[in-house]
Design an enzyme around this catalytic site. Sequence first.
Site, PDB file in Angstrom:
ATOM      1  N   SER A 134       1.068  -1.186  -0.058  1.00 55.09           N
ATOM      2  CA  SER A 134       0.054   0.104   0.041  1.00 55.09           C
ATOM      3  C   SER A 134       0.820   1.229  -0.081  1.00 55.09           C
ATOM      4  O   SER A 134       2.010   1.238   0.692  1.00 55.09           O
ATOM      5  CB  SER A 134      -0.874   0.080   1.271  1.00 55.09           C
ATOM      6  OG  SER A 134      -1.582   1.156   1.443  1.00 55.09           O
ATOM      7  N   TYR A 147      -1.081   0.581  10.638  1.00 56.80           N
ATOM      8  CA  TYR A 147      -1.528  -0.061   9.358  1.00 56.80           C
ATOM      9  C   TYR A 147      -0.490   0.344   8.613  1.00 56.80           C
ATOM     10  O   TYR A 147       0.223  -0.809   7.901  1.00 56.80           O
ATOM     11  CB  TYR A 147      -2.777   0.350   8.812  1.00 56.80           C
ATOM     12  CG  TYR A 147      -3.021  -0.131   7.434  1.00 56.80           C
ATOM     13  CD1 TYR A 147      -3.600  -1.277   7.205  1.00 56.80           C
ATOM     14  CD2 TYR A 147      -3.031   0.607   6.491  1.00 56.80           C
ATOM     15  CE1 TYR A 147      -3.888  -2.004   6.060  1.00 56.80           C
ATOM     16  CE2 TYR A 147      -3.248   0.306   5.098  1.00 56.80           C
ATOM     17  CZ  TYR A 147      -3.557  -1.006   4.858  1.00 56.80           C
ATOM     18  OH  TYR A 147      -3.837  -1.595   3.797  1.00 56.80           O
TER      19      TYR A 147
END
Length: 241
Positions: A134, A147
């Site tokens: 990501s 995260y």
Amino acid sequence: MSGTLLVLGGRSEIGLAVAERLAGDHDKVVLAARPGADLTAALATLQKAVTVDFDADDLAAHGPFLEKVQAEHGPIDVVVLAFGILGDQARAEEDAAHAAAIVHTDYVAQVGVLTHAANLLRAQGHGSLVVFSSVAGIRVRRANYVYGSAKAGLDGFASGLADALHGSGVHLLLVRPGFVIGRMTEGMSPAPFSSTPDQVADATVAALRKRRGVVWVPGVLRPVFFAMRLLPRAVWRKMPR
């Protein structure tokens, strides 16, 4: 392509979208999901698909699981790692167990299953791994640092693993999406340059067919994040998700 397509995270919107695009190239599609997961809709769309139980957080089961899939469904051509959790950043800042759970699923479990899968494909002498990183891991932001840190670790591990696999006949594709509008981000305001699961899947499959090493989705995020790395930390820490 031929053989078996294995999707780890069989309920994932992106994983299923990738499977729909690759199903015609494979003899069988195996959707691996947590026990009890409802995959009725996926099975209706993917007529070649079968489902198997898979708990990503059970590290000790990864090796036997992959060996069983190979024994029962034949050589594995592509393994798509599509499982993961976003977690709750605010909760993670107060609850160490929740923070550790996010990192365990999004990094530790991925490292474990990638290591087993890479060894299995090496032994076959062929195959591909698809890893979803990501942009959150390219430069970790204060707004989602738990995260983001897991994705940063995964991105680094996958990059190193790709180098280790060079010349083995096994290919690794690292996908770096931006904000994806879907079930995981429901209720959140989309970030600039957002994409949908279908757009991520289209870019992933195109890159896989070309045996590329890395793909950003959308592609504009690559120069954007090159510039963002240069932002002063005082500015960066105020960046939203």
